[in-house]
Design a protein around this motif. Sequence first.
Motif, mmCIF file in Angstrom:
data_model
loop_
_atom_site.group_PDB
_atom_site.id
_atom_site.type_symbol
_atom_site.label_atom_id
_atom_site.label_comp_id
_atom_site.label_asym_id
_atom_site.label_seq_id
_atom_site.Cartn_x
_atom_site.Cartn_y
_atom_site.Cartn_z
ATOM 1 N N THR A 104 1.585 6.716 5.688
ATOM 2 C CA THR A 104 0.417 6.366 6.498
ATOM 3 C C THR A 104 -0.873 6.643 5.741
ATOM 4 O OG1 THR A 104 1.643 6.944 8.509
ATOM 5 C CG2 THR A 104 -0.747 6.719 8.700
ATOM 6 N N PHE A 105 -0.975 7.839 5.163
ATOM 7 C CA PHE A 105 -2.184 8.196 4.419
ATOM 8 C C PHE A 105 -2.373 7.307 3.202
ATOM 9 C CE2 PHE A 105 -1.352 12.199 6.712
ATOM 10 C CZ PHE A 105 -2.589 12.359 7.314
ATOM 11 N N ALA A 106 -1.262 6.935 2.566
ATOM 12 C CA ALA A 106 -1.349 6.049 1.408
ATOM 13 C C ALA A 106 -1.875 4.678 1.825
ATOM 14 C CB ALA A 106 0.019 5.915 0.751
ATOM 15 N N ASP A 107 -1.408 4.171 2.968
ATOM 16 C CA ASP A 107 -1.889 2.881 3.476
ATOM 17 C C ASP A 107 -3.374 2.930 3.784
ATOM 18 O OD1 ASP A 107 0.609 1.666 3.330
ATOM 19 O OD2 ASP A 107 1.143 2.177 5.394
ATOM 20 N N LEU A 108 -3.792 3.986 4.475
ATOM 21 C CA LEU A 108 -5.206 4.115 4.851
ATOM 22 C C LEU A 108 -6.096 4.194 3.616
ATOM 23 C CD1 LEU A 108 -4.897 6.654 7.825
ATOM 24 C CD2 LEU A 108 -5.180 4.184 7.945
ATOM 25 N N ALA A 109 -5.658 4.963 2.625
ATOM 26 C CA ALA A 109 -6.437 5.077 1.386
ATOM 27 C C ALA A 109 -6.537 3.727 0.687
ATOM 28 C CB ALA A 109 -5.799 6.107 0.454
ATOM 29 N N GLY A 110 -5.433 2.988 0.686
ATOM 30 C CA GLY A 110 -5.425 1.678 0.044
ATOM 31 C C GLY A 110 -6.386 0.701 0.693
ATOM 32 N N TRP A 111 -6.439 0.712 2.015
ATOM 33 C CA TRP A 111 -7.347 -0.203 2.719
ATOM 34 C C TRP A 111 -8.808 0.138 2.439
ATOM 35 C CZ3 TRP A 111 -4.244 0.682 7.842
ATOM 36 C CH2 TRP A 111 -3.029 0.010 7.751
ATOM 37 N N LEU A 112 -9.099 1.416 2.337
ATOM 38 C CA LEU A 112 -10.487 1.832 2.164
ATOM 39 C C LEU A 112 -11.061 1.473 0.798
ATOM 40 C CD1 LEU A 112 -10.397 5.319 3.934
ATOM 41 C CD2 LEU A 112 -11.582 3.269 4.717
ATOM 42 N N ILE A 113 -10.209 1.326 -0.201
ATOM 43 C CA ILE A 113 -10.718 1.023 -1.543
ATOM 44 C C ILE A 113 -10.655 -0.472 -1.873
ATOM 45 C CG2 ILE A 113 -10.141 3.308 -2.445
ATOM 46 C CD1 ILE A 113 -7.655 2.140 -3.706
ATOM 47 N N LYS A 114 -10.125 -1.270 -0.960
ATOM 48 C CA LYS A 114 -10.055 -2.711 -1.197
ATOM 49 C C LYS A 114 -11.403 -3.362 -0.909
ATOM 50 C CE LYS A 114 -5.128 -3.710 -0.505
ATOM 51 N NZ LYS A 114 -4.145 -4.458 0.309
ATOM 52 N N ASP A 115 -11.810 -4.259 -1.780
ATOM 53 C CA ASP A 115 -13.093 -4.936 -1.619
ATOM 54 C C ASP A 115 -13.048 -6.037 -0.563
ATOM 55 O OD1 ASP A 115 -14.234 -3.360 -3.604
ATOM 56 O OD2 ASP A 115 -13.664 -4.756 -5.204
ATOM 57 N N ASP A 116 -11.864 -6.598 -0.317
ATOM 58 C CA ASP A 116 -11.776 -7.738 0.593
ATOM 59 C C ASP A 116 -11.502 -7.339 2.044
ATOM 60 O OD1 ASP A 116 -9.255 -6.786 0.009
ATOM 61 O OD2 ASP A 116 -8.299 -8.751 -0.085
ATOM 62 N N ILE A 117 -11.510 -6.040 2.327
ATOM 63 C CA ILE A 117 -11.314 -5.573 3.696
ATOM 64 C C ILE A 117 -12.663 -5.580 4.420
ATOM 65 C CG2 ILE A 117 -10.622 -3.632 5.144
ATOM 66 C CD1 ILE A 117 -8.293 -4.920 3.787
ATOM 67 N N PRO A 118 -12.760 -6.189 5.608
ATOM 68 C CA PRO A 118 -14.038 -6.205 6.347
ATOM 69 C C PRO A 118 -14.552 -4.797 6.618
ATOM 70 C CG PRO A 118 -12.445 -7.723 7.332
ATOM 71 C CD PRO A 118 -11.691 -6.923 6.314
ATOM 72 N N LEU A 119 -15.870 -4.654 6.651
ATOM 73 C CA LEU A 119 -16.476 -3.345 6.863
ATOM 74 C C LEU A 119 -16.070 -2.746 8.204
ATOM 75 C CD1 LEU A 119 -18.419 -1.139 5.946
ATOM 76 C CD2 LEU A 119 -20.294 -2.468 6.935
ATOM 77 N N THR A 120 -16.000 -3.582 9.245
ATOM 78 C CA THR A 120 -15.612 -3.060 10.560
ATOM 79 C C THR A 120 -14.191 -2.507 10.553
ATOM 80 O OG1 THR A 120 -15.051 -5.344 11.175
ATOM 81 C CG2 THR A 120 -17.178 -4.489 11.922
ATOM 82 N N GLN A 121 -13.313 -3.143 9.786
ATOM 83 C CA GLN A 121 -11.944 -2.639 9.687
ATOM 84 C C GLN A 121 -11.912 -1.303 8.951
ATOM 85 O OE1 GLN A 121 -8.989 -5.507 8.404
ATOM 86 N NE2 GLN A 121 -7.584 -3.907 7.744
ATOM 87 N N LYS A 122 -12.773 -1.155 7.945
ATOM 88 C CA LYS A 122 -12.849 0.123 7.238
ATOM 89 C C LYS A 122 -13.362 1.222 8.161
ATOM 90 C CE LYS A 122 -13.312 -1.493 2.457
ATOM 91 N NZ LYS A 122 -14.070 -1.391 1.198
ATOM 92 N N ARG A 123 -14.322 0.862 9.021
ATOM 93 C CA ARG A 123 -14.846 1.848 9.957
ATOM 94 C C ARG A 123 -13.750 2.356 10.899
ATOM 95 N NH1 ARG A 123 -20.441 -1.247 11.758
ATOM 96 N NH2 ARG A 123 -21.788 -0.440 10.100
ATOM 97 N N VAL A 124 -12.952 1.422 11.418
ATOM 98 C CA VAL A 124 -11.892 1.816 12.339
ATOM 99 C C VAL A 124 -10.805 2.595 11.596
ATOM 100 C CG1 VAL A 124 -10.275 1.004 14.092
ATOM 101 C CG2 VAL A 124 -12.367 -0.249 13.703
ATOM 102 N N THR A 125 -10.583 2.250 10.333
ATOM 103 C CA THR A 125 -9.626 2.987 9.515
ATOM 104 C C THR A 125 -10.061 4.438 9.347
ATOM 105 O OG1 THR A 125 -9.022 0.977 8.299
ATOM 106 C CG2 THR A 125 -8.463 3.070 7.275
ATOM 107 N N VAL A 126 -11.365 4.632 9.086
ATOM 108 C CA VAL A 126 -11.909 5.991 8.975
ATOM 109 C C VAL A 126 -11.743 6.732 10.295
ATOM 110 C CG1 VAL A 126 -14.021 7.343 8.649
ATOM 111 C CG2 VAL A 126 -13.523 5.423 7.134
#
Length: 313
Positions: A104-126
Amino acid sequence: RSLKKKKKTKRERNRTIKTDLSLLLECLKFQMKCPNLQKQALLTIHSICEKRDLLREMGGVAFVYNLSKSSVVHSDVKEAALFTLGTLVEANVYCKNSLCKKETFADLAGWLIKDDIPLTQKRVTVYLLSALVANNNSTSVVANAMHTYQLWTSVSSALCGCVNNPQSDGQHICATAFPNIKIWLQQVAVQHTEIFQSLCSFIAMTVANNSRVQESFSSSGGLKTLALSLARLTSVADVSLLSCQLCVTISKTLSACITDNSVYSVLASGLARYCIVSHLISLLASPNLEPQHRLSVLLTLGHCTESSGKTAL
Protein backbone atom coordinates in the motif's frame (compact mmCIF):
# COMPACT_ATOMS: atom_id res chain seq x y z
CA ARG A 1 -37.04 -11.19 25.55
CA SER A 2 -36.34 -7.50 24.95
CA LEU A 3 -32.59 -8.22 24.61
CA LYS A 4 -33.25 -11.04 22.12
CA LYS A 5 -35.49 -8.77 20.13
CA LYS A 6 -32.78 -6.09 19.96
CA LYS A 7 -30.18 -8.64 18.82
CA LYS A 8 -32.56 -9.93 16.16
CA THR A 9 -33.25 -6.41 14.98
CA LYS A 10 -29.51 -5.69 14.78
CA ARG A 11 -28.90 -8.89 12.78
CA GLU A 12 -31.70 -8.00 10.40
CA ARG A 13 -30.33 -4.47 10.00
CA ASN A 14 -26.84 -5.80 9.29
CA ARG A 15 -28.27 -8.26 6.80
CA THR A 16 -30.05 -5.43 5.01
CA ILE A 17 -26.88 -3.30 5.02
CA LYS A 18 -24.82 -6.18 3.63
CA THR A 19 -27.36 -6.60 0.84
CA ASP A 20 -27.13 -2.89 0.02
CA LEU A 21 -23.32 -3.02 0.07
CA SER A 22 -23.30 -6.05 -2.21
CA LEU A 23 -25.44 -4.16 -4.72
CA LEU A 24 -23.20 -1.13 -4.49
CA LEU A 25 -20.09 -3.24 -5.06
CA GLU A 26 -21.78 -4.82 -8.05
CA CYS A 27 -22.44 -1.33 -9.38
CA LEU A 28 -18.76 -0.48 -9.01
CA LYS A 29 -17.79 -3.67 -10.78
CA PHE A 30 -20.14 -3.54 -13.75
CA GLN A 31 -20.56 0.20 -14.38
CA MET A 32 -17.02 0.92 -15.56
CA LYS A 33 -18.32 3.10 -18.38
CA CYS A 34 -20.44 5.20 -16.03
CA PRO A 35 -18.05 7.08 -13.71
CA ASN A 36 -20.84 9.20 -12.26
CA LEU A 37 -22.69 6.08 -11.07
CA GLN A 38 -19.48 4.69 -9.61
CA LYS A 39 -18.76 7.92 -7.75
CA GLN A 40 -22.28 7.96 -6.33
CA ALA A 41 -21.91 4.33 -5.26
CA LEU A 42 -18.65 5.14 -3.44
CA LEU A 43 -20.19 8.10 -1.64
CA THR A 44 -23.11 5.91 -0.58
CA ILE A 45 -20.69 3.27 0.71
CA HIS A 46 -18.95 5.97 2.70
CA SER A 47 -22.21 7.13 4.31
CA ILE A 48 -23.25 3.56 5.15
CA CYS A 49 -19.94 2.27 6.49
CA GLU A 50 -18.56 5.26 8.32
CA LYS A 51 -19.28 3.64 11.70
CA ARG A 52 -19.32 -0.02 10.66
CA ASP A 53 -16.82 -2.71 9.69
CA LEU A 54 -19.13 -4.62 7.37
CA LEU A 55 -17.42 -3.54 4.16
CA ARG A 56 -14.06 -4.97 5.22
CA GLU A 57 -15.70 -8.22 6.35
CA MET A 58 -17.20 -8.56 2.87
CA GLY A 59 -13.87 -7.91 1.15
CA GLY A 60 -15.11 -4.53 0.01
CA VAL A 61 -12.17 -2.50 1.32
CA ALA A 62 -9.75 -4.52 -0.80
CA PHE A 63 -12.10 -4.17 -3.77
CA VAL A 64 -12.32 -0.37 -3.43
CA TYR A 65 -8.54 -0.16 -3.05
CA ASN A 66 -8.00 -2.23 -6.20
CA LEU A 67 -10.49 0.05 -7.95
CA SER A 68 -8.31 3.05 -7.05
CA LYS A 69 -5.35 1.29 -8.71
CA SER A 70 -7.15 0.23 -11.89
CA SER A 71 -5.83 1.63 -15.15
CA VAL A 72 -9.27 1.53 -16.76
CA VAL A 73 -11.07 3.58 -14.12
CA HIS A 74 -11.78 7.28 -14.61
CA SER A 75 -9.61 9.60 -12.52
CA ASP A 76 -12.68 11.04 -10.73
CA VAL A 77 -13.60 7.55 -9.61
CA LYS A 78 -10.06 6.90 -8.35
CA GLU A 79 -10.23 10.08 -6.31
CA ALA A 80 -13.61 9.07 -4.87
CA ALA A 81 -12.25 5.61 -4.04
CA LEU A 82 -9.21 7.05 -2.25
CA PHE A 83 -11.41 9.51 -0.35
CA THR A 84 -13.77 6.71 0.70
CA LEU A 85 -10.84 4.63 1.93
CA GLY A 86 -9.48 7.61 3.85
CA THR A 87 -12.76 8.18 5.68
CA LEU A 88 -13.10 4.46 6.46
CA VAL A 89 -9.53 4.31 7.77
CA GLU A 90 -10.13 7.33 10.00
CA ALA A 91 -13.29 5.79 11.46
CA ASN A 92 -12.32 2.13 11.73
CA VAL A 93 -9.07 0.67 13.06
CA TYR A 94 -9.72 -2.68 11.34
CA CYS A 95 -9.89 -0.97 7.95
CA LYS A 96 -6.70 0.89 8.81
CA ASN A 97 -4.84 -2.28 9.78
CA SER A 98 -6.03 -4.11 6.67
CA LEU A 99 -4.44 -1.44 4.46
CA CYS A 100 -1.23 -0.93 6.43
CA LYS A 101 0.91 -3.07 4.17
CA LYS A 102 4.20 -2.53 2.44
CA GLU A 103 2.47 -2.74 -0.93
CA THR A 104 0.00 0.00 0.00
CA PHE A 105 2.72 2.46 0.97
CA ALA A 106 4.68 1.60 -2.16
CA ASP A 107 1.61 2.32 -4.31
CA LEU A 108 0.94 5.64 -2.59
CA ALA A 109 4.56 6.72 -2.97
CA GLY A 110 4.50 5.78 -6.64
CA TRP A 111 1.41 7.86 -7.35
CA LEU A 112 2.82 10.90 -5.61
CA ILE A 113 5.96 11.04 -7.74
CA LYS A 114 4.23 10.51 -11.08
CA ASP A 115 3.92 13.61 -13.25
CA ASP A 116 0.77 12.47 -15.05
CA ILE A 117 -1.32 12.04 -11.89
CA PRO A 118 -3.89 14.87 -11.44
CA LEU A 119 -3.20 17.22 -8.54
CA THR A 120 -6.56 16.47 -6.92
CA GLN A 121 -5.76 12.76 -6.92
CA LYS A 122 -2.42 13.49 -5.26
CA ARG A 123 -4.21 15.52 -2.60
CA VAL A 124 -6.56 12.65 -1.80
CA THR A 125 -3.61 10.25 -1.81
CA VAL A 126 -1.89 12.41 0.82
CA TYR A 127 -5.15 12.39 2.81
CA LEU A 128 -5.30 8.57 2.76
CA LEU A 129 -1.62 8.33 3.67
CA SER A 130 -2.09 10.70 6.60
CA ALA A 131 -5.09 8.69 7.82
CA LEU A 132 -3.08 5.46 7.66
CA VAL A 133 -0.12 6.69 9.70
CA ALA A 134 -2.02 8.82 12.22
CA ASN A 135 -1.92 7.28 15.72
CA ASN A 136 -0.80 3.98 14.29
CA ASN A 137 2.37 2.46 15.73
CA SER A 138 2.08 -0.62 13.56
CA THR A 139 2.86 1.39 10.44
CA SER A 140 6.35 2.23 11.65
CA VAL A 141 7.62 -1.29 11.04
CA VAL A 142 6.15 -1.39 7.56
CA ALA A 143 7.28 2.12 6.72
CA ASN A 144 10.85 1.56 7.90
CA ALA A 145 11.02 -1.62 5.88
CA MET A 146 10.30 0.26 2.66
CA HIS A 147 12.51 3.32 3.10
CA THR A 148 10.07 5.83 4.53
CA TYR A 149 12.18 8.81 3.53
CA GLN A 150 11.45 8.22 -0.13
CA LEU A 151 7.76 8.20 0.70
CA TRP A 152 7.87 11.41 2.73
CA THR A 153 9.88 13.10 -0.01
CA SER A 154 7.02 12.23 -2.35
CA VAL A 155 4.48 13.55 0.15
CA SER A 156 6.23 16.88 0.66
CA SER A 157 6.67 17.26 -3.10
CA ALA A 158 2.96 16.65 -3.58
CA LEU A 159 2.15 19.19 -0.88
CA CYS A 160 4.34 21.74 -2.64
CA GLY A 161 2.10 21.33 -5.66
CA CYS A 162 -0.96 22.07 -3.53
CA VAL A 163 0.30 25.28 -1.90
CA ASN A 164 -0.35 27.64 -4.81
CA ASN A 165 -3.66 26.23 -6.03
CA PRO A 166 -4.82 28.88 -5.19
CA GLN A 167 -2.05 30.39 -3.10
CA SER A 168 -3.91 31.90 -0.14
CA ASP A 169 -6.32 28.99 0.37
CA GLY A 170 -3.58 26.47 -0.35
CA GLN A 171 -1.25 28.07 2.18
CA HIS A 172 -3.81 28.00 4.97
CA ILE A 173 -4.73 24.38 4.23
CA CYS A 174 -1.10 23.25 4.05
CA ALA A 175 -0.33 25.10 7.29
CA THR A 176 -2.26 22.39 9.14
CA ALA A 177 0.71 20.10 8.43
CA PHE A 178 3.13 22.29 10.40
CA PRO A 179 3.09 20.22 13.64
CA ASN A 180 4.02 17.10 11.65
CA ILE A 181 6.59 18.99 9.59
CA LYS A 182 8.30 20.10 12.81
CA ILE A 183 8.57 16.49 13.99
CA TRP A 184 9.95 15.32 10.66
CA LEU A 185 12.59 18.05 10.69
CA GLN A 186 13.68 16.89 14.13
CA GLN A 187 13.92 13.26 13.04
CA VAL A 188 15.51 13.52 9.60
CA ALA A 189 19.17 12.52 9.56
CA VAL A 190 21.68 14.72 7.73
CA GLN A 191 22.35 12.13 5.05
CA HIS A 192 18.72 12.30 3.91
CA THR A 193 19.17 15.65 2.19
CA GLU A 194 16.34 15.07 -0.29
CA ILE A 195 13.66 14.88 2.41
CA PHE A 196 15.12 17.80 4.37
CA GLN A 197 15.26 19.98 1.27
CA SER A 198 11.74 18.98 0.25
CA LEU A 199 10.40 19.88 3.68
CA CYS A 200 12.18 23.24 3.60
CA SER A 201 10.79 23.95 0.13
CA PHE A 202 7.30 23.16 1.38
CA ILE A 203 7.75 25.45 4.39
CA ALA A 204 9.10 28.32 2.30
CA MET A 205 6.26 28.10 -0.22
CA THR A 206 3.61 27.81 2.48
CA VAL A 207 4.76 30.83 4.51
CA ALA A 208 5.73 33.09 1.58
CA ASN A 209 4.18 36.58 1.85
CA ASN A 210 1.55 35.41 4.33
CA SER A 211 1.96 36.83 7.82
CA ARG A 212 -0.78 34.69 9.38
CA VAL A 213 0.80 31.48 8.10
CA GLN A 214 4.26 32.68 9.18
CA GLU A 215 2.95 33.23 12.69
CA SER A 216 1.27 29.81 12.59
CA PHE A 217 4.57 28.18 11.69
CA SER A 218 6.31 29.99 14.54
CA SER A 219 3.56 29.04 17.01
CA SER A 220 3.85 25.38 16.02
CA GLY A 221 7.51 25.41 17.07
CA GLY A 222 8.71 25.16 13.47
CA LEU A 223 10.78 28.35 13.56
CA LYS A 224 12.54 27.17 16.71
CA THR A 225 13.22 23.77 15.12
CA LEU A 226 14.78 25.39 12.05
CA ALA A 227 16.93 27.65 14.24
CA LEU A 228 18.16 24.71 16.32
CA SER A 229 18.86 22.71 13.16
CA LEU A 230 20.94 25.59 11.81
CA ALA A 231 22.88 25.81 15.07
CA ARG A 232 23.56 22.07 15.02
CA LEU A 233 24.69 21.98 11.40
CA THR A 234 26.83 25.15 11.35
CA SER A 235 28.97 23.61 14.09
CA VAL A 236 30.19 21.02 11.56
CA ALA A 237 29.82 23.03 8.33
CA ASP A 238 33.59 23.55 8.09
CA VAL A 239 34.26 19.81 7.91
CA SER A 240 31.10 18.62 6.17
CA LEU A 241 30.06 19.87 2.74
CA LEU A 242 26.65 18.23 3.15
CA SER A 243 26.01 20.06 6.43
CA CYS A 244 27.09 23.34 4.86
CA GLN A 245 24.65 22.86 1.97
CA LEU A 246 21.81 22.11 4.37
CA CYS A 247 22.70 25.25 6.33
CA VAL A 248 22.17 27.29 3.17
CA THR A 249 18.78 25.64 2.66
CA ILE A 250 17.75 26.38 6.26
CA SER A 251 19.00 29.96 5.94
CA LYS A 252 16.78 30.56 2.89
CA THR A 253 13.82 28.98 4.67
CA LEU A 254 14.31 31.13 7.76
CA SER A 255 14.36 34.19 5.54
CA ALA A 256 11.02 33.22 3.98
CA CYS A 257 9.58 32.69 7.47
CA ILE A 258 10.26 36.21 8.75
CA THR A 259 10.13 38.57 5.76
CA ASP A 260 7.07 40.51 4.56
CA ASN A 261 5.40 40.09 7.93
CA SER A 262 3.45 42.77 9.79
CA VAL A 263 5.05 41.49 13.01
CA TYR A 264 8.33 40.91 11.20
CA SER A 265 10.45 42.35 14.01
CA VAL A 266 8.75 40.10 16.57
CA LEU A 267 9.48 36.89 14.65
CA ALA A 268 13.03 37.96 13.79
CA SER A 269 13.73 39.08 17.35
CA GLY A 270 12.47 35.75 18.62
CA LEU A 271 15.41 34.14 16.83
CA ALA A 272 17.87 36.07 19.01
CA ARG A 273 17.77 33.46 21.77
CA TYR A 274 19.22 30.94 19.31
CA CYS A 275 22.16 33.20 18.32
CA ILE A 276 21.16 33.01 14.65
CA VAL A 277 23.40 35.93 13.65
CA SER A 278 26.47 34.22 15.12
CA HIS A 279 25.65 31.01 13.27
CA LEU A 280 25.12 32.82 9.97
CA ILE A 281 28.45 34.65 10.35
CA SER A 282 30.08 31.30 11.08
CA LEU A 283 28.46 29.89 7.94
CA LEU A 284 29.79 32.78 5.84
CA ALA A 285 33.31 31.95 7.05
CA SER A 286 33.00 28.27 6.17
CA PRO A 287 35.41 27.09 3.46
CA ASN A 288 32.66 24.81 2.17
CA LEU A 289 30.26 27.66 1.38
CA GLU A 290 30.08 28.12 -2.37
CA PRO A 291 30.30 31.70 -3.68
CA GLN A 292 26.84 31.62 -5.29
CA HIS A 293 25.27 30.89 -1.90
CA ARG A 294 26.86 33.77 0.00
CA LEU A 295 24.27 36.29 -1.15
CA SER A 296 21.32 34.30 0.19
CA VAL A 297 23.06 33.88 3.56
CA LEU A 298 23.84 37.63 3.66
CA LEU A 299 20.19 38.42 2.90
CA THR A 300 19.03 36.26 5.80
CA LEU A 301 21.63 37.90 8.01
CA GLY A 302 20.32 41.30 6.99
CA HIS A 303 16.72 40.31 7.74
CA CYS A 304 17.72 39.13 11.20
CA THR A 305 19.72 42.22 12.11
CA GLU A 306 17.65 45.04 10.66
CA SER A 307 14.50 44.30 12.66
CA SER A 308 15.94 44.61 16.13
CA GLY A 309 19.24 45.18 17.84
CA LYS A 310 18.43 42.16 20.00
CA THR A 311 19.46 39.84 17.24
CA ALA A 312 23.00 41.11 17.13
CA LEU A 313 25.07 38.20 18.32
